[in-house]
Write a protein that holds these residues in place. Structure first.
Motif, PDB file in Angstrom:
ATOM      1  N   LYS A 173       0.916  -1.030  -0.042  1.00 34.85           N
ATOM      2  CA  LYS A 173       0.002   0.033   0.092  1.00 34.85           C
ATOM      3  C   LYS A 173       0.940   1.232   0.062  1.00 34.85           C
ATOM      4  O   LYS A 173       1.803   1.379   0.800  1.00 34.85           O
ATOM      5  CB  LYS A 173      -0.780  -0.031   1.147  1.00 34.85           C
ATOM      6  N   GLY A 174       0.548   2.231  -0.890  1.00 35.30           N
ATOM      7  CA  GLY A 174       1.352   3.462  -0.893  1.00 35.30           C
ATOM      8  C   GLY A 174       2.582   3.394  -1.731  1.00 35.30           C
ATOM      9  O   GLY A 174       3.240   4.292  -1.795  1.00 35.30           O
ATOM     10  N   ASP A 175       3.090   2.405  -2.062  1.00 34.77           N
ATOM     11  CA  ASP A 175       4.340   2.102  -2.709  1.00 34.77           C
ATOM     12  C   ASP A 175       4.395   2.281  -4.222  1.00 34.77           C
ATOM     13  O   ASP A 175       3.823   1.119  -5.012  1.00 34.77           O
ATOM     14  CB  ASP A 175       4.946   0.969  -2.270  1.00 34.77           C
ATOM     15  N   LYS A 176       4.404   3.245  -4.749  1.00 36.10           N
ATOM     16  CA  LYS A 176       4.477   3.426  -6.481  1.00 36.10           C
ATOM     17  C   LYS A 176       4.858   2.373  -6.997  1.00 36.10           C
ATOM     18  O   LYS A 176       4.485   1.945  -8.071  1.00 36.10           O
ATOM     19  CB  LYS A 176       4.905   4.622  -6.890  1.00 36.10           C
ATOM     20  N   LYS A 177       6.298   1.805  -6.622  1.00 38.48           N
ATOM     21  CA  LYS A 177       6.873   0.867  -7.430  1.00 38.48           C
ATOM     22  C   LYS A 177       5.952  -0.549  -7.304  1.00 38.48           C
ATOM     23  O   LYS A 177       6.172  -1.570  -8.328  1.00 38.48           O
ATOM     24  CB  LYS A 177       8.390   0.437  -6.900  1.00 38.48           C
ATOM     25  N   LYS A 178       5.471  -0.806  -6.297  1.00 39.08           N
ATOM     26  CA  LYS A 178       4.553  -1.966  -6.223  1.00 39.08           C
ATOM     27  C   LYS A 178       3.014  -1.674  -6.319  1.00 39.08           C
ATOM     28  O   LYS A 178       2.494  -2.646  -5.967  1.00 39.08           O
ATOM     29  CB  LYS A 178       5.002  -2.561  -4.758  1.00 39.08           C
ATOM     30  N   GLU A 179       2.633  -0.654  -7.277  1.00 40.05           N
ATOM     31  CA  GLU A 179       1.311  -0.500  -7.306  1.00 40.05           C
ATOM     32  C   GLU A 179       0.605  -1.385  -8.063  1.00 40.05           C
ATOM     33  O   GLU A 179      -0.547  -1.813  -7.756  1.00 40.05           O
ATOM     34  CB  GLU A 179       1.266   0.786  -7.961  1.00 40.05           C
ATOM     35  N   PRO A 180       1.369  -2.146  -9.081  1.00 47.97           N
ATOM     36  CA  PRO A 180       0.783  -3.057  -9.869  1.00 47.97           C
ATOM     37  C   PRO A 180       0.502  -4.491  -8.963  1.00 47.97           C
ATOM     38  O   PRO A 180      -0.605  -4.911  -9.138  1.00 47.97           O
ATOM     39  CB  PRO A 180       1.553  -3.323 -11.095  1.00 47.97           C
TER      40      PRO A 180
END
Length: 172
Positions: A112-119
């Motif tokens: 949650k909230g991690d742009k790199k891990k959004e997918p």
């Protein structure tokens, strides 16, 4: 160097050779920071084999689970949440829907909230709904999904409705 050699072989679909290189890495360099990545590669190999060899479906999934669980011993690894996510899919394929739900929930929380891990976050939430469709109660779905992501809860409810329609559970 061994990890990148194995990765290049894997990228070129030379899976047997890649696995051999990864095995060498694991055996000769047990303290390498690339051990989790090599274990994920093995896990992914077995997971894919489960889909191509129905007669060994469960055995391949159990082998995949063993590899992914080994990665979970390295919480600082860049593939930690991915391995956890794949464990959710192992559980889903083994009809362990509650376990799958819990794992997907945890992946959604950790990413949650991690742009790199959004997918990965989005995929975990969608797959959490897939697990919920098998074990949850329709009248509790929206409340449950709000705990996962208040802003995405209604979308999750729509996904659940689509799954119920596909399964013939229109009245659920």
């Amino acid at each position: 160097a061994l990890f990148f050699f194995g990765y290049m072989l894997q990228s070129g679909r030379y899976m047997k050779e890649a696995r051999s290189v990864y095995q060498r890495l694991i055996k000769e360099y047990p303290d390498s920071p690339y051990i989790p990545d090599a274990k994920v590669a093995f896990g992914d190999y077995y997971f894919e084999m489960a889909g191509t060899e129905p007669e060994n479906f469960k055995d391949h999934l159990l082998n995949a689970a063993e590899e992914y669980k080994a990665v979970l011993q390295f919480p600082k690894s860049n593939v930690y949440t991915y391995a956890m996510y794949k464990m959710g899919w192992v559980y889903l394929n083994l009809s362990k829907h509650t376990d799958a739900f819990e794992v997907f929930f945890k992946v959604a929380e950790l990413t949650k909230g991690d742009k790199k891990k959004e997918p990965l976050n989005r995929a975990a939430k969608k797959d959490l709904v897939r697990a919920y469709a098998e074990m949850g109660k329709a009248d509790m779905a929206y409340k449950t999904f709000q705990r996962v992501d208040k802003k995405y809860a209604f979308d999750m409810l729509q996904i659940l409705g689509d799954i119920y329609l596909e399964q013939g559970k229109a009245g659920a």
